[in-house]
Design a protein around this motif. Structure first.
Motif, PDB file in Angstrom:
ATOM      1  N   HIS A  39      49.841  30.958  16.688  1.00  0.00           N
ATOM      2  CA  HIS A  39      50.005  31.199  18.123  1.00  0.00           C
ATOM      3  C   HIS A  39      48.613  31.370  18.708  1.00  0.00           C
ATOM      4  O   HIS A  39      47.825  32.177  18.218  1.00  0.00           O
ATOM      5  N   LEU A  41      47.815  32.181  21.959  1.00  0.00           N
ATOM      6  CA  LEU A  41      47.729  33.369  22.817  1.00  0.00           C
ATOM      7  C   LEU A  41      49.086  34.027  22.929  1.00  0.00           C
ATOM      8  O   LEU A  41      50.106  33.447  22.569  1.00  0.00           O
ATOM      9  N   LYS A  57      50.577  39.775  23.587  1.00  0.00           N
ATOM     10  CA  LYS A  57      49.123  39.698  23.465  1.00  0.00           C
ATOM     11  C   LYS A  57      48.550  40.705  22.472  1.00  0.00           C
ATOM     12  O   LYS A  57      47.399  40.575  22.034  1.00  0.00           O
ATOM     13  N   GLN A  89      51.082  21.240  21.408  1.00  0.00           N
ATOM     14  CA  GLN A  89      50.197  21.929  22.346  1.00  0.00           C
ATOM     15  C   GLN A  89      48.731  21.750  21.952  1.00  0.00           C
ATOM     16  O   GLN A  89      47.846  22.330  22.565  1.00  0.00           O
ATOM     17  N   ASN A 119      57.297  28.792  23.343  1.00  0.00           N
ATOM     18  CA  ASN A 119      56.657  29.635  24.356  1.00  0.00           C
ATOM     19  C   ASN A 119      55.980  28.768  25.419  1.00  0.00           C
ATOM     20  O   ASN A 119      54.886  28.241  25.199  1.00  0.00           O
ATOM     21  N   GLU A 122      52.262  29.442  26.499  1.00  0.00           N
ATOM     22  CA  GLU A 122      51.185  28.849  25.697  1.00  0.00           C
ATOM     23  C   GLU A 122      50.894  27.423  26.150  1.00  0.00           C
ATOM     24  O   GLU A 122      49.736  27.020  26.278  1.00  0.00           O
TER      25      GLU A 122
END
Length: 206
Positions: A39, A41, A57, A89, A119, A122
């Motif tokens: 991940h 962020l 976070k 991503q 997500n 992201e």
């Protein structure tokens, strides 16, 4: 039977001595593979509209390629497995280059588990389209295999264009790609393009 371990990202934190000891320990125990999550962020739980996802976070995730490049130097046998890299991503050619480098430095111990993620925050932050991620993932896998094995290629797809180019250095073989997830379209995509499947989540009747 092969038994692996999962890097305890959040719990182990950033103590390099503890991480080194963990890597050496799981290899000494005879673990065959080490899994790491991906991940880039996390959302702020106090953001407008709130947030109730499975992480935020405050959860620490080590970046897979950077981490595995370091881990490759500290281990000899254990397979290094992304579980899973959220492929759509990320830029495809850059992923192919990074994966090739880790495969080379580790002596072909990288297995690339890939997923589409869930997500949307992201995807927005990384300037990628959340809604075509399944189709883009399939094309990414096809293109990466060509980049790992062909000295020069010309490629024109729905999402990618390469005109007479490739990456270098390339691994001695194509990096194994396993698809992770439980989306309805995934079994067919795995059978057509994958070297294996990672059933993420808890076992169920389906």
């Amino acid at each position: 039977m092969q038994i692996g371990a999962v890097l305890p990202h959040h719990e182990i934190g950033t103590d390099t001595g503890a991480i080194r000891a963990y890597l050496e320990g799981v290899e000494d125990l005879g673990m065959t593979h080490l899994l790491t999550y991906d991940h880039v962020l996390g959302a702020d739980p106090d953001r407008e509209g709130g947030w109730n996802g499975p992480y935020d976070k405050n959860v620490r995730f080590h970046e897979p390629f950077t981490f595995f490049a370091w881990a490759a130097a500290l281990t000899q046998r254990i397979e290094l497995v992304t579980t899973v890299l959220i492929l759509p991503q990320r830029q495809t050619v850059l992923v192919a280059k990074q994966a090739a480098q880790v495969a080379i430095l580790s002596g072909d111990r990288l297995r690339l588990g890939v997923g589409t993620g869930w997500n949307q925050i992201e995807y927005t932050a990384l300037n990628e389209n959340f809604h075509d991620r399944g189709r883009r993932q399939a094309e990414q896998v096809e293109l990466m295999r060509k980049l790992w094995t062909e000295d020069s290629l010309t490629y024109k797809g729905e999402f990618h264009t390469i005109e007479g180019a490739s990456i270098n250095p390339r691994p001695s073989r194509a990096v194994p790609i396993w698809f992770g997830g439980n989306a309805p379209a995934l079994p067919k995509r795995t059978g057509r393009l994958g070297d294996g499947w990672m059933p993420l989540g808890s076992p169920n009747d389906t």
